[in-house]
Scaffold this active site. Structure first.
Site, PDB file in Angstrom:
ATOM      1  N   ASP A  11     143.427 -99.744  52.559  1.00  0.00           N
ATOM      2  CA  ASP A  11     143.639 -99.223  53.893  1.00  0.00           C
ATOM      3  C   ASP A  11     143.071-100.259  54.876  1.00  0.00           C
ATOM      4  OD1 ASP A  11     143.915 -97.187  56.042  1.00  0.00           O
ATOM      5  OD2 ASP A  11     141.719 -97.270  55.991  1.00  0.00           O
ATOM      6  N   ASP A  13     142.280 -99.670  58.893  1.00  0.00           N
ATOM      7  CA  ASP A  13     141.327 -99.136  59.867  1.00  0.00           C
ATOM      8  C   ASP A  13     140.274 -98.282  59.178  1.00  0.00           C
ATOM      9  OD1 ASP A  13     142.609-100.128  62.303  1.00  0.00           O
ATOM     10  OD2 ASP A  13     144.220 -98.731  61.816  1.00  0.00           O
TER      11      ASP A  13
END
Length: 226
Positions: A11, A13
């Site tokens: 991922d 953020d």
């Protein structure tokens, strides 16, 4: 012994980049522009990791196409152009990725960001050359749907059992579970540890730099007998 995992999917953020404050500020400015009902920061933080459409539906249930369009346009304006809130890579992100690349792992990103936003931060950080493939929420289904991982595995020729997802939200862990891949949570991102542990990740990292050590301890499998 050989590496159990061939592909590590990150991922963005809250996992590689500390962008929570910027995302919250940009959503808050967008809400203000459109004179929408006020939302608390915790409600906004909760949607980080989702695609924009899914995030808007969560923040304002029953939103019509016009609100989707207007809020998406304002958010992109603030995030890509106007908002000065800084976003920096977490300490250790760059070194961890470089070491994994040197060790021969395939690296990928699966993110709730749009393609324009991801390409912007990859270019600004100089990390674009380290990733073999990336998928964004405006190209396919949003997390926790498994399609992003399915597409990455297909493109890179990797099986679910050879894939590890690393993320800071329950959406990441659930996406991995839905794709039949393993997952690691990180404790320093958007969702708290208890929320992540409910979905049974293989482990938790308190620092992204711990990933190399975790792989050395848990990411090995015995070679099949010849």
């Amino acid at each position: 012994m050989t590496n159990k995992y061939q592909l590590i999917v990150f991922d963005w953020d809250g996992t590689l980049m500390d962008s929570e404050a910027r995302i919250v500020a940009c959503i808050r400015e967008s809400i203000k522009d459109l004179e929408l009902p006020h939302l608390e920061d915790d409600a906004i933080k909760n949607i980080i990791g989702l695609g924009l459409r899914e995030a808007i539906d969560t923040l304002y249930p029953g939103s019509d196409d016009r609100l989707h369009r207007d809020l998406t346009e304002r958010y992109r304006y603030h995030f890509l152009t106007a908002n000065p809130t800084p976003s920096e890579l977490f300490n250790g992100s760059r070194a961890t990725l470089e070491r994994l690349n040197d060790e021969g792992y395939l690296l990928a990103v699966a993110t709730g960001k749009g393609r324009v936003g991801l390409d912007k931060v990859l270019y600004e950080t100089g990390l674009d050359d380290l990733f073999h493939a990336t998928r964004c929420a405006d190209e396919t289904f949003s997390k926790p749907h498994p399609q992003m991982l399915h597409e990455l595995m297909d493109v890179l020729g990797v099986e679910p059992g050879e894939t590890l997802m690393v993320g800071d939200t329950e959406y990441d862990i659930l996406m991995a579970k839905n794709a039949n891949t393993d997952a690691l949570g990180v404790s320093y991102g958007v969702h708290d540890v208890e929320r992540l542990l409910q979905h049974e990740p293989q482990g938790m990292l308190d620092d992204i730099a711990e990933l190399n050590v975790w792989l050395a301890q848990h990411g090995r499998s015995a070679q099949a007998a010849g």
